[in-house]
Motif scaffolding. Structure first.
Motif, PDB file in Angstrom:
ATOM      1  N   TYR A  25      -7.692 -10.151 -10.831  1.00  9.60           N
ATOM      2  CA  TYR A  25      -6.645  -9.153 -10.588  1.00  9.60           C
ATOM      3  C   TYR A  25      -6.895  -8.421  -9.269  1.00  9.60           C
ATOM      4  N   CYS A  26      -8.123  -8.002  -9.043  1.00  7.45           N
ATOM      5  CA  CYS A  26      -8.451  -7.262  -7.822  1.00  7.45           C
ATOM      6  C   CYS A  26      -8.329  -8.138  -6.584  1.00  7.45           C
ATOM      7  N   VAL A  27      -8.875  -9.342  -6.633  1.00  3.78           N
ATOM      8  CA  VAL A  27      -8.847 -10.235  -5.469  1.00  3.78           C
ATOM      9  C   VAL A  27      -7.412 -10.628  -5.125  1.00  3.78           C
ATOM     10  N   VAL A  28      -6.642 -11.050  -6.117  1.00  5.31           N
ATOM     11  CA  VAL A  28      -5.255 -11.449  -5.866  1.00  5.31           C
ATOM     12  C   VAL A  28      -4.436 -10.249  -5.396  1.00  5.31           C
ATOM     13  N   GLY A  29      -4.669  -9.074  -5.976  1.00  7.21           N
ATOM     14  CA  GLY A  29      -3.949  -7.869  -5.565  1.00  7.21           C
ATOM     15  C   GLY A  29      -4.240  -7.483  -4.128  1.00  7.21           C
ATOM     16  N   VAL A  30      -5.506  -7.549  -3.730  1.00  6.62           N
ATOM     17  CA  VAL A  30      -5.878  -7.218  -2.350  1.00  6.62           C
ATOM     18  C   VAL A  30      -5.268  -8.230  -1.386  1.00  6.62           C
ATOM     19  N   ASN A  33      -1.479  -7.566  -1.179  1.00  2.00           N
ATOM     20  CA  ASN A  33      -1.165  -6.354  -0.424  1.00  2.00           C
ATOM     21  C   ASN A  33      -1.440  -6.525   1.064  1.00  2.00           C
ATOM     22  N   LYS A  34      -2.420  -7.315   1.409  1.00  3.07           N
ATOM     23  CA  LYS A  34      -2.727  -7.560   2.821  1.00  3.07           C
ATOM     24  C   LYS A  34      -1.709  -8.498   3.447  1.00  3.07           C
ATOM     25  N   ALA A  35      -1.394  -9.604   2.762  1.00  5.56           N
ATOM     26  CA  ALA A  35      -0.532 -10.635   3.342  1.00  5.56           C
ATOM     27  C   ALA A  35       0.946 -10.251   3.306  1.00  5.56           C
ATOM     28  N   GLY A  39      -0.752  -3.937   4.112  1.00  2.00           N
ATOM     29  CA  GLY A  39      -1.476  -2.698   3.906  1.00  2.00           C
ATOM     30  C   GLY A  39      -2.873  -2.736   4.492  1.00  2.00           C
ATOM     31  N   CYS A  40      -3.465  -1.556   4.602  1.00  5.48           N
ATOM     32  CA  CYS A  40      -4.853  -1.447   5.046  1.00  5.48           C
ATOM     33  C   CYS A  40      -5.488  -0.257   4.340  1.00  5.48           C
ATOM     34  N   GLY A  41      -6.785  -0.274   4.225  1.00  2.76           N
ATOM     35  CA  GLY A  41      -7.503   0.815   3.571  1.00  2.76           C
ATOM     36  C   GLY A  41      -7.206   0.878   2.089  1.00  2.76           C
ATOM     37  N   ASN A  47      -2.201  -1.185  -7.281  1.00  2.00           N
ATOM     38  CA  ASN A  47      -1.861  -0.006  -8.097  1.00  2.00           C
ATOM     39  C   ASN A  47      -2.829   1.149  -7.846  1.00  2.00           C
ATOM     40  N   SER A  48      -3.071   1.440  -6.584  1.00  2.00           N
ATOM     41  CA  SER A  48      -4.076   2.447  -6.225  1.00  2.00           C
ATOM     42  C   SER A  48      -3.741   3.828  -6.781  1.00  2.00           C
TER      43      SER A  48
END
Length: 82
Positions: A25-30, A33-35, A39-41, A47-48
């Motif tokens: 979940y974390c890896v795919v979400g990051v 969100n990047k691609a 996003g950055c940071g 779901n930050s």
């Protein structure tokens, strides 16, 4: 012996599965969100806003639950009448 699969108990197997799902979940979400979002940071965390508000919600829930047992009898009856 039926509850042990390849030397692991059912609880251990469930924990491994939960951690694999959480990591995925974390890896795919990051990556998403990047691609896609660019996003950055903190924007990279999926779901930050939920994850940042979670400790406050847990605190509120614990205080509410503890309040059920720490209130005096008079406060409880007044609350129920409202």
């Amino acid at each position: 012996m039926a509850s042990v699969v390849m030397g692991m108990s059912v609880g251990s197997l469930l924990l491994v599965i939960v951690f694999i799902i959480l990591l995925t979940y974390c890896v795919v979400g990051v990556l998403f969100n990047k691609a896609v979002i660019g996003g950055c940071g903190l924007e990279l965390i999926p779901n930050s806003m939920f994850w940042m508000s979670l400790p406050g919600h847990i605190k509120d829930g614990v205080l509410f639950f503890a309040g059920l047992f720490c209130r005096s009898r008079a406060e409880t009856t007044i609350y129920r009448q409202l």
